[in-house]
Scaffold this motif. Structure first.
Motif, PDB file in Angstrom:
ATOM      1  N   LEU A  23       4.146   5.739  -5.585  1.00  0.00           N
ATOM      2  CA  LEU A  23       4.105   5.794  -6.911  1.00  0.00           C
ATOM      3  C   LEU A  23       3.006   6.312  -7.698  1.00  0.00           C
ATOM      4  CD1 LEU A  23       5.511   2.286  -7.709  1.00  0.00           C
ATOM      5  CD2 LEU A  23       6.706   4.490  -7.742  1.00  0.00           C
ATOM      6  N   LEU A  24       1.786   6.092  -7.160  1.00  0.00           N
ATOM      7  CA  LEU A  24       0.643   6.998  -7.689  1.00  0.00           C
ATOM      8  C   LEU A  24       0.541   8.573  -7.875  1.00  0.00           C
ATOM      9  CD1 LEU A  24      -2.065   6.524  -9.047  1.00  0.00           C
ATOM     10  CD2 LEU A  24      -3.166   6.374  -6.577  1.00  0.00           C
ATOM     11  N   ARG A  25       1.168   8.799  -6.449  1.00  0.00           N
ATOM     12  CA  ARG A  25       1.520  10.274  -6.075  1.00  0.00           C
ATOM     13  C   ARG A  25       2.183  10.877  -7.391  1.00  0.00           C
ATOM     14  NH1 ARG A  25       4.284  12.703  -0.944  1.00  0.00           N
ATOM     15  NH2 ARG A  25       5.944  11.780  -2.337  1.00  0.00           N
ATOM     16  N   ALA A  48       9.896   4.881  -2.901  1.00  0.00           N
ATOM     17  CA  ALA A  48       8.678   4.381  -2.733  1.00  0.00           C
ATOM     18  C   ALA A  48       8.983   2.839  -2.337  1.00  0.00           C
ATOM     19  CB  ALA A  48       7.950   4.248  -4.035  1.00  0.00           C
ATOM     20  N   LEU A  49       9.868   2.220  -2.948  1.00  0.00           N
ATOM     21  CA  LEU A  49      10.095   0.867  -2.506  1.00  0.00           C
ATOM     22  C   LEU A  49      10.648   0.634  -0.907  1.00  0.00           C
ATOM     23  CD1 LEU A  49      12.091  -0.605  -5.751  1.00  0.00           C
ATOM     24  CD2 LEU A  49       9.814  -1.213  -4.935  1.00  0.00           C
ATOM     25  N   SER A  92       1.413  13.474 -10.361  1.00  0.00           N
ATOM     26  CA  SER A  92       1.761  14.853 -10.639  1.00  0.00           C
ATOM     27  C   SER A  92       2.584  14.793 -11.830  1.00  0.00           C
ATOM     28  CB  SER A  92       2.789  14.887  -9.443  1.00  0.00           C
ATOM     29  OG  SER A  92       3.814  14.080  -9.521  1.00  0.00           O
ATOM     30  N   ALA A  93       3.150  14.007 -12.497  1.00  0.00           N
ATOM     31  CA  ALA A  93       3.823  14.013 -13.720  1.00  0.00           C
ATOM     32  C   ALA A  93       2.786  14.248 -14.747  1.00  0.00           C
ATOM     33  CB  ALA A  93       4.338  12.674 -14.046  1.00  0.00           C
ATOM     34  N   LEU A  94       1.584  13.607 -14.709  1.00  0.00           N
ATOM     35  CA  LEU A  94       0.566  13.566 -15.741  1.00  0.00           C
ATOM     36  C   LEU A  94      -0.179  15.060 -15.493  1.00  0.00           C
ATOM     37  CD1 LEU A  94      -1.409  10.121 -15.420  1.00  0.00           C
ATOM     38  CD2 LEU A  94       0.149  10.988 -17.260  1.00  0.00           C
ATOM     39  N   LEU A 135       0.867  -1.304  -0.084  1.00  0.00           N
ATOM     40  CA  LEU A 135      -0.140  -0.013   0.012  1.00  0.00           C
ATOM     41  C   LEU A 135       0.844   1.498   0.018  1.00  0.00           C
ATOM     42  CD1 LEU A 135      -2.905  -1.127   2.606  1.00  0.00           C
ATOM     43  CD2 LEU A 135      -3.123  -0.650   0.083  1.00  0.00           C
ATOM     44  N   GLY A 136       1.802   1.385   0.619  1.00  0.00           N
ATOM     45  CA  GLY A 136       2.802   2.313   0.841  1.00  0.00           C
ATOM     46  C   GLY A 136       3.460   2.780  -0.458  1.00  0.00           C
ATOM     47  N   VAL A 137       3.903   1.453  -0.974  1.00  0.00           N
ATOM     48  CA  VAL A 137       4.605   1.837  -2.395  1.00  0.00           C
ATOM     49  C   VAL A 137       3.664   2.321  -3.451  1.00  0.00           C
ATOM     50  CG1 VAL A 137       5.657   0.311  -4.489  1.00  0.00           C
ATOM     51  CG2 VAL A 137       6.368   0.069  -1.978  1.00  0.00           C
ATOM     52  N   ALA A 138       2.106   1.669  -3.467  1.00  0.00           N
ATOM     53  CA  ALA A 138       1.201   2.157  -4.463  1.00  0.00           C
ATOM     54  C   ALA A 138       1.044   3.497  -4.370  1.00  0.00           C
ATOM     55  CB  ALA A 138      -0.235   1.246  -4.264  1.00  0.00           C
ATOM     56  N   ALA A 139       0.897   4.005  -2.980  1.00  0.00           N
ATOM     57  CA  ALA A 139       0.440   5.534  -2.889  1.00  0.00           C
ATOM     58  C   ALA A 139       1.648   6.207  -3.356  1.00  0.00           C
ATOM     59  CB  ALA A 139       0.178   5.521  -1.257  1.00  0.00           C
TER      60      ALA A 139
END
Length: 520
Positions: A124-126, A228-229, A130-132, A118-122
């Motif tokens: 990376l998603l952030r 993230a990892l 932000s890049a998009l 969950l921490g990694v996904a959060a």
């Protein structure tokens, strides 16, 4: 890759990376002030490489050679030293052992794994969102007319950059920043060019184009992935912060190298002006900027004021980088040395199945027959490695009577005299031949006799290793009877008094192994 093995890999990587972080911080403290920012940044990039790519070539100079070596087997894998794997038989007194059910431990590690994912996904998603957002803001945005083209072209020519750099003033950024690598864009806050002179714009452009020249956008994405990892490791956050700080200092240093001596004070004034007018933006992997935290600006300004050629110290620091790189970016020789040797949750379910008790008889059976019978009785796939399948152990013959015997105890009793060990994983159990037979004397399926006492007569309801034992099986072994006949046949008799959650029962194992001494 099994998810539990992935967790072990991550923990092993983060611990090795943490060791290197501490070493780099120490080197920086001792000689870092004597070297240029580019060399300090390069030293921290070694940490980034160790965290991003933990698998490394072996070297006699690796600092991880200091870790204790794992027992060597015929293949470069650990042979049953993962003492945290599955149900374990742990000595608690004369002749008595305690079998712990691993179901609860496996559940704990699944929760740990879920939290990590969950921490990694959060994170990376952030980063991706932000890049998009930046990409969407750039779609159709016109080039800025306020920044003279000659300023950008002169800076490109000075740095040897052939790609065209577009300049855009928009509301998507809070401070100047570089975006993109193939099609780079210099992003400026709206109306930026109205507030800064051509000389100040030149300072900003030089700084940002050095980010482009150094591929800092790519490094920024690697930083985001590593962060993230390893989000659970505070030392990694410290290292990432230092990498970003040294990166800005390095670009300041390089920008100053492009300016005349009388222009350098003006560069410092430009940095101060940026700090006064713009707030520090949130880290976005797709952007590398020029403004950082106020508490770090003092160091930048001191470096700008005292800028000078540091070739002598840079050469010394290059040697330090090479030394740290050889020691920290290589792994140990002569067998595996895991920082997390005792963690192998991937084998827990397999060993849970081997905790069940079996009853069967064999007469003059081969090793393959024995392993096949155990596999049928427990549902665990038991295979032999190629080296074991062609060894003298295939000549051994087993005659046994097993009645209410834990399968893992039976497996150990059969393999141990042949110098074999069994390694559990998520898919089953593989039998290996131990190269160092001294280690074989203490190895078994999920058992390591000289290991620390993990549980000492744990009564019902008490906690072991910080968790409540779900099922408690106490097995007292009566004095085993062992003899070796003239023809080399090993005869053993073991009687077990078993108490499972208050219910008493008895088990018995009588085993004859012909050819055991020849195999060893």
């Amino acid at each position: 890759m099994n998810v539990f093995l992935l967790l072990r890999w991550i923990l092993d990587a983060t611990l090795k990376g943490s060791v290197l972080i501490l070493i780099v911080a120490l080197v920086q403290y001792v000689i870092g002030r004597s070297a240029g920012a580019r060399w300090r940044h390069a030293l921290w990039l070694l940490v980034l490489l160790r965290l991003a790519f933990p698998a490394a070539p072996a070297s006699r100079w690796s600092l991880f050679n200091l870790l204790p070596a794992e027992p060597r087997v015929e293949v470069p894998r650990v042979a049953l030293t993962q003492v945290a794997a599955g149900p374990r038989i742990v000595p608690v007194g004369p002749g008595e052992v305690l079998l712990l059910n691993a179901d609860r431990l496996a559940t704990v590690w699944r929760w740990i794994l879920a939290v990590w994912v969950l921490g990694v996904a959060a994170l990376l998603l952030r980063s991706i969102v932000s890049a998009l957002r930046i990409r969407r803001a750039l779609n159709g945005a016109p080039a800025s007319a306020g920044v003279p083209v000659r300023i950008v072209d002169d800076a490109r020519a000075r740095l040897g950059i052939g790609r065209r750099v577009r300049v855009v003033e928009c509301d998507a950024v809070d401070a100047p920043a570089l975006h993109g690598l193939i099609h780079p864009v210099l992003l400026l806050p709206r109306d930026f060019s109205d507030s800064f002179s051509d000389g100040e714009l030149r300072h900003v452009v030089l700084h940002e184009l050095w980010h482009l020249r150094r591929f800092d956008v790519v490094v920024n994405w690697i930083l985001a992935a590593v962060e993230a990892l390893h989000w659970f490791n505070p030392l990694v956050w410290f290292a990432v912060s230092r990498i970003r700080e040294e990166r800005e200092l390095a670009c300041d240093e390089l920008a100053l190298s492009c300016l005349e001596e009388d222009e350098r004070l003006g560069y410092g004034r430009t940095i101060l002006k940026l700090l006064e007018r713009f707030r520090v933006p949130a880290p976005i992997p797709a952007l590398v900027g020029i403004v950082n935290h106020k508490q770090k600006m003092k160091r930048r300004l001191l470096m700008i004021a005292n800028y000078s050629n540091r070739t002598r110290f840079s050469i010394l620091f290059a040697a330090a980088i090479a030394l740290v790189g050889v020691a920290g970016l290589t792994d140990a020789r002569g067998g595996e040395r895991h920082m997390m040797r005792k963690l192998n949750p991937a084998a827990m379910q397999t060993m849970e199945k081997l905790s069940q008790r079996v009853t069967f008889d064999l007469n003059n059976a081969s090793l393959g027959d024995l392993l096949g019978t155990l596999s049928n009785q427990t549902g665990v796939v038991v295979t032999q490695s190629p080296g074991t399948a062609s060894s003298d152990a295939q000549q051994a013959r087993f005659t046994l009577h097993a009645e209410n015997v834990p399968a893992q105890v039976l497996l150990r009793s059969a393999l141990h005299p042949l110098g074999l060990v069994a390694e559990p994983d998520a898919n089953g159990v593989t039998v290996f031949k131990v190269v160092d037979r001294g280690e074989a004397e203490h190895s078994g399926p999920g058992i390591r006799e000289e290991q620390e006492h993990i549980v000492m007569r744990s009564p019902e309801g008490e906690k072991a290793e910080g968790m409540k034992v779900k099922k408690r099986i106490s097995i007292s072994v009566e004095e085993p009877k062992s003899t070796v006949s003239a023809d080399g046949t090993l005869h053993r008799e073991l009687t077990f008094n078993i108490e499972e959650n208050g219910v008493a029962s008895q088990g018995k194992l009588v085993i004859d192994i012909r050819g055991a001494t020849q195999s060893r």
